[in-house]
Design an enzyme around this catalytic site. Structure first.
Site, PDB file in Angstrom:
ATOM      1  N   SER A  91      -7.039  15.082   5.535  1.00 42.83           N
ATOM      2  CA  SER A  91      -7.058  14.246   4.332  1.00 42.83           C
ATOM      3  C   SER A  91      -8.456  13.688   4.090  1.00 42.83           C
ATOM      4  CB  SER A  91      -6.048  13.098   4.459  1.00 42.83           C
ATOM      5  OG  SER A  91      -6.334  12.303   5.598  1.00 42.83           O
ATOM      6  N   ASN A 116      -3.870   4.300  10.140  1.00 43.35           N
ATOM      7  CA  ASN A 116      -4.719   5.094  11.018  1.00 43.35           C
ATOM      8  C   ASN A 116      -5.864   4.261  11.560  1.00 43.35           C
ATOM      9  OD1 ASN A 116      -3.406   7.613  10.791  1.00 43.35           O
ATOM     10  ND2 ASN A 116      -4.437   8.048   8.859  1.00 43.35           N
ATOM     11  N   ASN A 171     -10.767  15.470  12.364  1.00 47.55           N
ATOM     12  CA  ASN A 171     -10.947  15.181  10.938  1.00 47.55           C
ATOM     13  C   ASN A 171     -12.394  15.236  10.491  1.00 47.55           C
ATOM     14  OD1 ASN A 171      -8.226  14.841  11.010  1.00 47.55           O
ATOM     15  ND2 ASN A 171      -8.216  12.708  10.363  1.00 47.55           N
ATOM     16  N   GLY A 187       0.825  -1.201   0.000  1.00 46.01           N
ATOM     17  CA  GLY A 187       0.000   0.000   0.000  1.00 46.01           C
ATOM     18  C   GLY A 187       0.855   1.244   0.000  1.00 46.01           C
ATOM     19  N   ASN A 228      -7.401  12.411  15.687  1.00 46.76           N
ATOM     20  CA  ASN A 228      -8.061  12.338  14.379  1.00 46.76           C
ATOM     21  C   ASN A 228      -9.580  12.403  14.488  1.00 46.76           C
ATOM     22  OD1 ASN A 228      -5.687  12.193  12.915  1.00 46.76           O
ATOM     23  ND2 ASN A 228      -5.648   9.961  12.854  1.00 46.76           N
ATOM     24  N   LYS A 247      -3.617   8.754  18.929  1.00 46.56           N
ATOM     25  CA  LYS A 247      -3.793   9.345  17.602  1.00 46.56           C
ATOM     26  C   LYS A 247      -5.256   9.316  17.168  1.00 46.56           C
ATOM     27  CE  LYS A 247      -2.084   9.455  12.899  1.00 46.56           C
ATOM     28  NZ  LYS A 247      -1.304   8.816  11.835  1.00 46.56           N
TER      29      LYS A 247
END
Length: 318
Positions: A262, A102, A195, A7, A191, A187
């Site tokens: 993102s 993630n 996000n 990936g 996020n 994390k």
């Protein structure tokens, strides 16, 4: 080491590129335009860690059929983990798999597929992007990469330390830790709080901080996440959601105030997001344990709606 990066987008290419520069034998597996450009002209790395052209890389568009690797770095999107592990399962041998992804659920999926004795988790907290095929740019770093066994009794910690040293010596700050789950959850907190709200509202992180309503929304996300973590027996680095909220608002958001998530870029490009491994995972785990998570569930549904409206592949909230 002989290393396979499964990936190889932005993050995977950075790992593969720096490890290859350090003399390791690296094979990348990724999308055709990126891989074809790397095979033709090498991998261009730019940004805060300097400018480098790495040519001693093997770049593939399909998974190799033979296992000649000492470690597999998994950098696919969280919703691709199960499919990637089915391909990895077919490889003979006892090659360890290190998740550098993630969200929640990745290391559990890996361990269920190949065993805890082959599973390492990682917390990556530097940023990278792919401006063009064959090029990656490192944009920001908040802390060293942390890696560790999903279960220390199953995977020798000294082996994790050896892998961490190899990554660190290659130029990517990295250390081994004994309780990787708390780093992954740390994390996820960041996020999940930033996000989805920024993606739904179409703003950068700084705009969230400027709004009293948005600050309240982020605090609700954090409170629900702490409740789920407590129910699952996860030891976080912060004792209360209030303590984490103050750190998020005063120390973590200001340096990245101009950053757009993102997740928002994925929506704008009609791509699937990783919402199911972030707010969606918190909502699902909360439901499983009887913990109310209405804010995380609502944000997940809003992101899923925006995905569908953008004609990206539909998927269901677990």
């Amino acid at each position: 080491m002989r290393i396979l990066v499964m990936g190889a987008g932005a993050i995977g290419s950075v790992f593969g590129g720096f490890l290859a520069r350090a003399g390791h034998q690296v094979t990348l597996v990724g999308r055709p335009p990126h891989m074809k450009t790397i095979n033709k002209a090498g991998l261009e790395i730019t940004g805060i860690w300097g400018d480098h052209t790495v040519r001693n890389l093997k770049a593939l568009t399909t998974f190799p059929k033979e296992n000649s690797f000492d470690i597999i770095l998994l950098t696919v999107k969280s919703y691709q983990t199960a499919a990637a592990m089915e391909e990895i399962r077919a490889l003979a041998g006892r090659t360890p798999v290190l998740s550098l992804q993630n969200g929640l659920g990745n290391i559990e999926t890996i361990a269920e597929t190949v065993g805890a004795d082959r599973t390492l988790g990682g917390r990556v907290i530097f940023g990278a992007e792919t401006p063009a095929p064959g090029t990656v740019r490192v944009t920001v770093i908040a802390d060293a990469v942390a890696i560790g066994p999903v279960r220390e009794s199953a995977f020798p910690f000294d082996r994790a330390e050896e892998i961490a040293r190899s990554i660190d010596r290659a130029g990517i700050p990295c250390r081994a830790v004994r309780k990787i789950e708390r780093f992954i959850w740390g994390k996820v907190l960041y996020n999940a709080a930033l996000n989805a709200p920024a993606a739904v509202l179409g703003v950068n992180y700084g705009k969230l901080l400027e709004s009293e309503a948005a600050r309240g929304l982020m605090y609700d996300i954090i409170r629900e996440a702490f409740a789920v973590a407590d129910a699952e027996g996860i030891e976080l680095d912060w004792e209360t959601p209030e303590e984490y909220r103050e750190i998020l608002f005063s120390r973590l958001i200001p340096p990245t105030a101009s950053h757009f998530p993102s997740m928002l870029r994925d929506i704008q490009r009609g791509k699937r997001t990783e919402i199911d491994a972030l707010n969606g995972a918190l909502a699902h785990r909360g439901e499983t344990r009887g913990i109310p998570t209405p804010v995380n569930r609502t944000l997940t549904r809003l992101i899923l709606y925006r995905e569908e409206a953008g004609a990206s592949p539909k998927h269901r909230l677990g």
